[in-house]
Design an enzyme around this catalytic site. Structure first.
Site, short mmCIF file in Angstrom:
data_model
loop_
_atom_site.label_atom_id
_atom_site.label_comp_id
_atom_site.label_asym_id
_atom_site.label_seq_id
_atom_site.Cartn_x
_atom_site.Cartn_y
_atom_site.Cartn_z
N LYS A 139 53.49 64.76 91.88
CA LYS A 139 54.75 65.52 91.73
C LYS A 139 55.32 65.88 93.11
O LYS A 139 56.52 65.74 93.35
CB LYS A 139 54.50 66.78 90.88
CG LYS A 139 54.24 66.44 89.41
CD LYS A 139 53.75 67.61 88.56
CE LYS A 139 53.42 67.11 87.15
NZ LYS A 139 52.92 68.15 86.24
N GLN A 172 50.66 73.99 86.69
CA GLN A 172 50.00 72.83 86.08
C GLN A 172 49.07 73.29 84.95
O GLN A 172 48.31 74.24 85.09
CB GLN A 172 49.22 72.05 87.15
CG GLN A 172 48.63 70.75 86.67
CD GLN A 172 49.66 69.71 86.25
OE1 GLN A 172 50.79 69.69 86.73
NE2 GLN A 172 49.30 68.85 85.32
N ASP A 231 59.56 72.88 83.28
CA ASP A 231 58.65 72.30 82.28
C ASP A 231 59.19 72.49 80.86
O ASP A 231 58.72 71.84 79.92
CB ASP A 231 57.29 73.00 82.35
CG ASP A 231 56.25 72.18 83.09
OD1 ASP A 231 56.36 70.95 83.08
OD2 ASP A 231 55.33 72.80 83.65
N1 GUN Z 1 49.74 69.00 82.15
C1 GUN Z 1 49.94 67.82 81.49
N2 GUN Z 1 51.27 67.58 81.39
C2 GUN Z 1 51.91 68.63 81.97
C3 GUN Z 1 53.27 68.93 82.18
O1 GUN Z 1 54.21 68.22 81.78
N3 GUN Z 1 53.51 70.10 82.84
C4 GUN Z 1 52.52 70.91 83.28
N4 GUN Z 1 52.87 72.04 83.90
N5 GUN Z 1 51.25 70.65 83.09
C5 GUN Z 1 50.94 69.51 82.45
#
Ligand code: GUN
Length: 292
Positions: A53, A97, A120
């Site tokens: 990311k 996350q 998100d």
């Molecule tokens: N863990 C797995 N997919 C995601 C996501 O799209 N966002 C976040 N914050 N954590 C994740």
């Protein structure tokens, strides 16, 4: 009939190129988008995702902050950081996350993120905006990426029966909401671990979205000939023949299913790359909405 292999790498690359130009324009106007990525603990898969990311931000010219906090971080300390990021004008998107360590109450943490920075789409305000079909909310990145893939390949959804396997707040539920929306007009069934005769249900689907986190669970007998199969799964399974000792498979048994469907996303290279592209898109959207 030959099967279309949906190339998420290619689609995400094109989206990123468009975003790069948008970021350059915003930056020239003194409005550089900014994303803060918060990781608590040392989960190896999460570390990889967070690294990707941040790298994606760098490639696009998005300002980024990476907060790698120790596993012992308290709920209070995490919430304090989020409040700081809410107040930071350089930051337009905040992502914690998932999953955090077990002592952290994830829902309570998310409630502290300013919904306008919740790229998100996990905050209840954004969940509501999705259900209400309000355009200024944030939709979770993975289901948003699935919809973009359908669009990129001109796969119709109106009047189709979509079966979404999985009812998570990250994928299954938002995916179902997107498919049933007035933009997509699909008829949607959400299946889960207690669904009776899942293979028979799936055989009634024109579109299957597999988001359960069970390696290669969807077999050929789940698939109606000509159905479209989107595989959201990213599962590590032991494989001594690989340098890392594991390989990545989806929730769909690709080799078993491939010839039966009209289009399918591979793992890796299908839905996965779209998730990060959509995170970047949501960050640019947040910046536009916060700085206009
Ligand atoms: N863990 C797995 N997919 C995601 C996501 O799209 N966002 C976040 N914050 N954590 C994740």
């Amino acid at each position: 009939m030959s099967t279309i292999i949906i190339d998420g790498k290619d689609v995400s690359q094109r989206i990123r190129e468009g975003l790069k130009a948008e970021v350059a324009e915003l930056t020239a106007a003194g409005r550089t988008p900014g994303l803060a990525v918060v990781l608590v603990g040392e989960d190896p898969a999460s570390q990889v995702y967070v690294g990707s990311k941040v790298r994606a931000c760098e490639e696009l010219g998005i300002y980024s902050q990476k907060w790698a906090l120790p596993a012992e971080t308290t709920q209070e300390e995490l919430v304090e950081l989020i409040h700081k990021l809410n107040a930071d004008d350089r930051i337009h998107g905040i992502l914690v996350q998932s999953p955090p360590p077990p002592h952290i109450d994830e829902e309570a943490v998310i409630l502290n993120i300013d919904p306008r920075k919740d790229v998100d789409g996990f905050h209840p305000v954004n969940v509501a905006k999705l259900v209400l079909e309000e355009e200024d909310g944030f939709v979770p990145c993975t289901p948003l990426g699935c919809m973009e893939l359908l669009k990129a390949y001109n796969i119709p959804t109106a009047g189709k029966h979509a079966v979404v396997i999985g009812r998570s707040m990250i994928v299954g539920k938002p995916m179902a909401n997107l498919l049933v929306s007035k933009k997509a007009n699909a008829t949607v069934t959400i299946a889960h671990s207690r669904t009776a005769d899942l293979p028979a249900l799936c055989r009634t689907a024109d579109i299957i979205v597999a988001a359960v986190g069970r390696p290669e669970m969807v077999k050929a007998d789940f698939v109606k000939p000509g159905a479209v199969v989107l595989d959201v799964g990213i599962n590590r399974i032991d494989d001594a023949s690989r340098p890392r000792g594991y390989r990545i498979v989806g929730d769909v048994d690709y080799a078993d299913v491939c010839d039966k469907c009209s289009a399918i996303t591979p793992v890796p290279g299908g839905v996965g790359p779209m998730t990060i592209a959509m995170l970047m898109a949501n960050t640019v959207k947040a910046c536009r909405q916060l700085t206009c």
